[in-house]
Structures are given as C-alpha cells and as structure tokens.
Design a protein around this motif. Sequence first.
Motif, short mmCIF file in Angstrom:
data_model
loop_
_atom_site.label_atom_id
_atom_site.label_comp_id
_atom_site.label_asym_id
_atom_site.label_seq_id
_atom_site.Cartn_x
_atom_site.Cartn_y
_atom_site.Cartn_z
N VAL A 24 -31.36 -29.56 38.80
CA VAL A 24 -32.00 -29.11 37.59
C VAL A 24 -32.55 -30.51 36.70
O VAL A 24 -33.57 -30.39 36.32
CB VAL A 24 -30.89 -28.62 36.67
N ILE A 25 -31.67 -31.47 36.69
CA ILE A 25 -32.18 -32.47 35.75
C ILE A 25 -33.06 -33.40 36.66
O ILE A 25 -34.08 -33.95 36.31
CB ILE A 25 -30.86 -33.39 35.37
N PRO A 45 -30.91 -34.55 49.84
CA PRO A 45 -30.60 -34.07 50.99
C PRO A 45 -30.60 -32.56 50.97
O PRO A 45 -30.46 -31.99 52.35
CB PRO A 45 -29.10 -34.71 51.32
N SER A 97 -29.60 -38.90 39.40
CA SER A 97 -29.08 -37.39 38.95
C SER A 97 -28.40 -36.71 39.80
O SER A 97 -28.54 -35.71 40.05
CB SER A 97 -30.35 -36.71 38.12
N GLU A 100 -21.98 -34.51 38.63
CA GLU A 100 -21.09 -35.42 37.58
C GLU A 100 -19.93 -35.68 38.24
O GLU A 100 -18.71 -35.13 37.67
CB GLU A 100 -21.18 -34.61 36.45
N LEU A 104 -18.41 -40.31 43.46
CA LEU A 104 -19.99 -39.92 44.38
C LEU A 104 -20.79 -40.84 43.58
O LEU A 104 -21.96 -41.81 44.11
CB LEU A 104 -20.37 -38.52 44.08
N SER A 125 -28.30 -40.21 34.71
CA SER A 125 -28.64 -39.33 33.72
C SER A 125 -27.19 -38.77 33.41
O SER A 125 -26.94 -37.67 32.68
CB SER A 125 -29.35 -37.91 34.68
N SER A 127 -23.88 -37.23 31.70
CA SER A 127 -23.68 -36.56 30.54
C SER A 127 -22.73 -36.99 29.70
O SER A 127 -22.45 -37.12 28.44
CB SER A 127 -23.26 -34.99 30.75
N ASN A 151 -32.07 -30.80 29.00
CA ASN A 151 -32.56 -29.83 29.75
C ASN A 151 -33.37 -28.93 29.09
O ASN A 151 -32.53 -28.32 28.04
CB ASN A 151 -31.45 -29.22 30.52
N1 LIG Z 1 -27.50 -29.78 33.87
C1 LIG Z 1 -27.72 -30.19 32.53
O1 LIG Z 1 -28.05 -29.35 31.50
C2 LIG Z 1 -27.63 -31.52 32.32
C3 LIG Z 1 -27.20 -32.37 33.43
N2 LIG Z 1 -26.78 -33.87 33.29
C4 LIG Z 1 -26.62 -34.56 34.06
O2 LIG Z 1 -27.49 -34.94 35.33
C5 LIG Z 1 -26.74 -35.05 36.26
C6 LIG Z 1 -27.21 -33.85 37.41
O3 LIG Z 1 -26.80 -32.81 36.84
P1 LIG Z 1 -27.40 -31.39 37.50
O4 LIG Z 1 -29.00 -31.91 37.63
O5 LIG Z 1 -27.36 -30.41 36.48
O6 LIG Z 1 -26.77 -31.24 38.71
P2 LIG Z 1 -27.35 -30.16 40.05
O7 LIG Z 1 -25.82 -29.59 40.46
O8 LIG Z 1 -28.29 -29.18 39.60
O9 LIG Z 1 -28.14 -31.20 41.02
C7 LIG Z 1 -27.50 -32.26 41.54
C8 LIG Z 1 -28.20 -32.70 42.79
O10 LIG Z 1 -27.70 -33.77 43.58
C9 LIG Z 1 -27.95 -33.59 45.13
N3 LIG Z 1 -27.09 -34.36 45.62
C10 LIG Z 1 -25.84 -34.36 45.93
N4 LIG Z 1 -25.35 -35.45 46.63
C11 LIG Z 1 -26.61 -36.22 46.72
C12 LIG Z 1 -26.64 -37.61 47.22
N5 LIG Z 1 -25.56 -38.40 48.12
N6 LIG Z 1 -27.94 -38.27 47.29
C13 LIG Z 1 -28.78 -37.55 46.75
N7 LIG Z 1 -28.78 -36.26 45.95
C14 LIG Z 1 -27.52 -35.60 46.02
C15 LIG Z 1 -27.66 -32.25 45.05
O11 LIG Z 1 -28.01 -31.61 46.31
C16 LIG Z 1 -28.05 -31.41 43.98
O12 LIG Z 1 -29.49 -30.97 44.13
C17 LIG Z 1 -25.45 -35.06 36.06
O13 LIG Z 1 -24.83 -36.43 35.90
C18 LIG Z 1 -25.26 -34.33 34.71
O14 LIG Z 1 -24.12 -34.55 34.08
C19 LIG Z 1 -27.63 -34.32 32.11
C20 LIG Z 1 -28.14 -33.62 31.03
C21 LIG Z 1 -28.21 -32.17 31.11
#
Ligand SMILES: NC(=O)C1=CN([C@@H]2O[C@H](COP(=O)(O)OP(=O)(O)OC[C@H]3O[C@@H](n4cnc5c(N)ncnc54)[C@H](O)[C@@H]3O)[C@@H](O)[C@H]2O)C=CC1
Length: 503
Positions: A24-25, A45, A97, A100, A104, A125, A127, A151
């Motif tokens: 998402v982010i 990946p 990103s 969380e 990792l 990124s 949170s 977001n």
């Molecule tokens: N969703 C939200 O509303 C918000 C999230 N955040 C932060 O942004 C970060 C990401 O959150 P989201 O995008 O929501 O999570 P998400 O679950 O949508 O995306 C995470 C992505 O990371 C990928 N991933 C996993 N292991 C990996 C690796 N070793 N190398 C590369 N990619 C890998 C996954 O395939 C997935 O596409 C977190 O730290 C979260 O706290 C910050 C602001 C808002």
Amino acid sequence: MTHDTIDGHGAAGIRRAAVVGGGVIGAGWAARFLLNGIDVAFYDPSDSARDRAHAVLAMARKAWARLYPGSSVAEGHLVFAPTLADAVRDADFVQESLPEIETLKRNVLAQIDAAAPADTIIGSSTSGLLPSRLQADMRHPGRLVVGHPFNPVYLLPLVEICGGDQTTDATRDRAAAFYTRIGMQVLRVRKEVDGFIADRLLEALWREGLWLIEEGVATTSELDDAIRYSAGLRWAFMGTFLTYRLAGGDDGMRHFLHQFGPALKLPWTKLVAPELTDALIDRIATQSDEQAAGTSIRTLEALRDDALVRILNALSQVGPDGYAAGRTLNDFRAARALADASTPDPDGLIVSYQGHVLDEWIDYNGHMTEHRYLQVFGEATDHVLALIGAGDAYVRAGHSFYTVESHIRHLGQVHAGDAIRVRSQILGHDAKRLHLFHTMTGADGTTVATSEHMLIHVDAQKGASAPILPDVQAAVAAIGDAHAALPRPAAAGGSIGIRPKTP
Ligand SMILES: NC(=O)C1=CN([C@@H]2O[C@H](COP(=O)(O)OP(=O)(O)OC[C@H]3O[C@@H](n4cnc5c(N)ncnc54)[C@H](O)[C@@H]3O)[C@@H](O)[C@H]2O)C=CC1
Ligand SMILES: C[N+](C)(C)CC(=O)CC(=O)[O-]
C-alpha cells in the motif's frame, strides 16, 4: 508553515529513488516520486506487487491531473528490479516500506546499507518503530531517518521525520528538503518516541473506538459517522487545538481548559485496547462489511481520492495563499511552475503539458474525445500564462487573459494510458493580445492535434479589455521575440471550410 529549502543540501540532485517493499505504502511512494519526475527502481518479491504499483500509479495520475493541471513535469521511469541490490545500487534516495516487523526491517535495512552508495539517504516508512533500533545493525547508521507518510502517500502531504540516536543532522535536513521538494509537509518530531506524533493521536482514537464496539455502545459505521459529520470536517483544516480555541468563545483556550478540563479527571475515555479475541475480530469485520455494503476496495479508494482532491483544491482557495494543506498545495504548485518553466525543449518551444490520457477521456469511438483536447490545450495555455507571470496571483489581483477564438485540428488518435505532450509557440502579441499555437504529440512524436488561440487581456473587475501589465508584457516580448525566429507552423491562420475540388 515550516518549509525546508527546496534544494538545500542537494535535494534537487535526487533523480533516482529506490522503493523497497511495494505494498500500500511503497506503491504510493513510487507514484509520488514518479509524478515528480524521479526515476524509480522498485523492489518487492511478491507476485502481486507489479500490478498493485501500476494500479496505484493510475489512481495517482488521475488525482494529480486534477491538482496540477497543465503541469509539464515529465513522469519518471519505473523499473522493477530483480534484486534488492539492483534496486538500490544507483539510488540517490531509498524509501523502505516493508511490513511493520522490526527484525525484518533491521535485516533488510542492513542489506540496503551494504548495497547503496555511501551518501544515499535511507528513509523508513515505519508507523512507529524507533529509528535508534532500526539503525542498530547498519554500518552507516547516520543516514537512516524515519519518513513516516500517510495513506494515500501521493495525496496526503504530511511526512513525519524522526531521527534515531545515530542519525546525523545532515540526514534529517536532506530528507526534509527532499520530501518538501516532492510536495510534502514536513513535521519534524522533536524527540524520538514510539508512534511519533500523528499515530499516537490516531491510535488513541482507534483504541477508544474498539472499546466502544466491544462494549456494544456503537458499530463501526456509527463511530465513523460520529467523526465524518462533525470533528472530521474541521480537523481537515484546524486540527484539535485551534478548533478548541474557538470552542472557548472570546476567551479562547484558557476558558476552554477551565470549562472542559475537569472532565479529563472523570475520565470519559478508556484508551485501553480491548483483547482482540476471534469473536471481537469477527464482530468488527462483519460490521465493516455491512458498512461497505458490497462496495469494493478499488471503488472506495476512488471515492476517497475524489473527496481528497476536492478538499485539497477547496483549501487551496481559502484566504490569499490557501489554508493548511491547501497552502502546502499552493506552495508546491508554485515550485512545480518553476520546474515547468525550466523544462528544456530542443526546438526552443515551451513544453506546456506532459501527461497521460485518462480512462474517462475516452468516448464511444474508443479514443480521446474532442472536448478533452480543448481541456488539455486550455491547460497548456494556462501554463504559458503562468510562465509569463500571468498565473494565479495575477488573476487574484484582478488581471487576466480571456480566450476569444480557438481552432483545433485533429490529426491522429490517442487512447487510454497514452503519453501526450504539448509544445507551445507565441505567434504574436501586442498591447492587449496574445496569439498562441499548441502542438500535441503522442509517445512516438507524431502530431496528434494542433490548436491556435487568440487571447485578449482584461481588467476582470471592469469586465473590459485592458493593456497587459508591464512585467508580463516584457516577459511576453522576450519569449515572443525568440519564438518569432522559429519556423511558423504551416497550419497557423488556417480557416475551416469545404474547399472546391480542383478539376
Ligand atoms: N498502511 C498504512 O496505512 C501505512 C503504513 N505505513 C508503514 O509502511 C510500511 C509498509 O506498510 P504497508 O504498505 O501498509 O504494508 P503492505 O503489507 O501493504 O506492504 C508490504 C510489502 O512489503 C513486501 N515485502 C515483504 N518482505 C519484503 C522484502 N524482504 N523485500 C522487499 N519487499 C518485501 C511485501 O511483499 C508487501 O508488498 C510499514 O512500516 C507501515 O507501518 C505507514 C503509513 C501508513
Ligand atoms: C494504521 N497505521 C498506523 C499504519 C496508520 C499510519 O501509519 C498513518 C495513516 O495513514 O493513517
């Protein structure tokens, strides 16, 4: 507003970004970078990451076309890197990103640190995880800083910057300058703290909401109504403290604290997170499904973006310079106008529009419909006007140009998603008039359409024509004289009619 210098500490030199983790982010960051003309190497990946990146980029393009119409900033190039090292090797800035999960993130941040150039800033990124812990396994921990977005990242301007024990001031400053450059509102967190500022506030509200659901006081839909019909509307521009200052009447905050402060001792709120048992999760998820009433996530995202664009545009018109996020938007529009003005064109013309054909611009014939050409050419004209100093401020001061005649020629077709570009030439000018010629080309450089316009300068208060103001006149003359030396388009001055066939 705190507005960090745009090109301080080399932020202007950031041309290539790496996005690591494209959910998402990450996808939202990629879109914001690309729409700022920054090339993006994207690494995730997961099988679905590529499709999601394209879907988010399509939504972002749509929104930006409405926030920055006519901008000529060319979109950056997106590549999907096969490995983490490939993604970060040439990056000027890396945005992590990942999910969380502290272990990792620490592990991957150490890998990024090993593969990225030594002076590349790494933004996380997260949170709420502490940057001092995230940087602990890095060889160059000074370059890690939290850049916590909201977001959708391509629309919401706030980014919280928080450094850890080892983050250098230069890293904080460079990150702040870079995020500002890409249209964000930087909030520097003074002290490292879990959840930073905004998420601590959001979590408090969320905890209370979960407690109210568990107690059977309210459903998800009732909780959302409680916000969106009341405080949510005023939060968008005043936040909590300015709003409560007004709630204290003429005596402001002091009276407000005397009147409502004692309730804090009762206290009304619980702020304890209830145990997320399977039964409670089921109850909340079921209520959420009922609330969405079958509307898909994509449709809700489109609705959210539409509403956010309208709110941002509305706030940009409050007061002389815009208010709250509307002011950030106006500042960024002004910065983009400067960037637009410096977009080079080998033929010496003005690059007045660069963008993509949106889905809703397509008609029953399957190609871009005619009035959208006028929209794009109108935005190209606005770009030229901004370039000669007749932009928003000029119009607000009561001066403007009105178009009095237009001629569009349709020479080719463009379809949904096609790249289009408009270049403009000043064909003539005098004390009150401006004669423009725009040429729209497709991705392969073929001319798709041309348009020619006569504009007259007006005193908007009197509603009558008036001489162009001297500064603008000088800018028109400088560009117009240079353009007079360029070849005149063969189609200029053409008329419409059915010419008799020669025998
Ligand atoms: N969703 C939200 O509303 C918000 C999230 N955040 C932060 O942004 C970060 C990401 O959150 P989201 O995008 O929501 O999570 P998400 O679950 O949508 O995306 C995470 C992505 O990371 C990928 N991933 C996993 N292991 C990996 C690796 N070793 N190398 C590369 N990619 C890998 C996954 O395939 C997935 O596409 C977190 O730290 C979260 O706290 C910050 C602001 C808002
Ligand atoms: C839920 N969340 C903690 C991931 C939310 C954020 O970090 C910011 C947002 O967009 O609300």
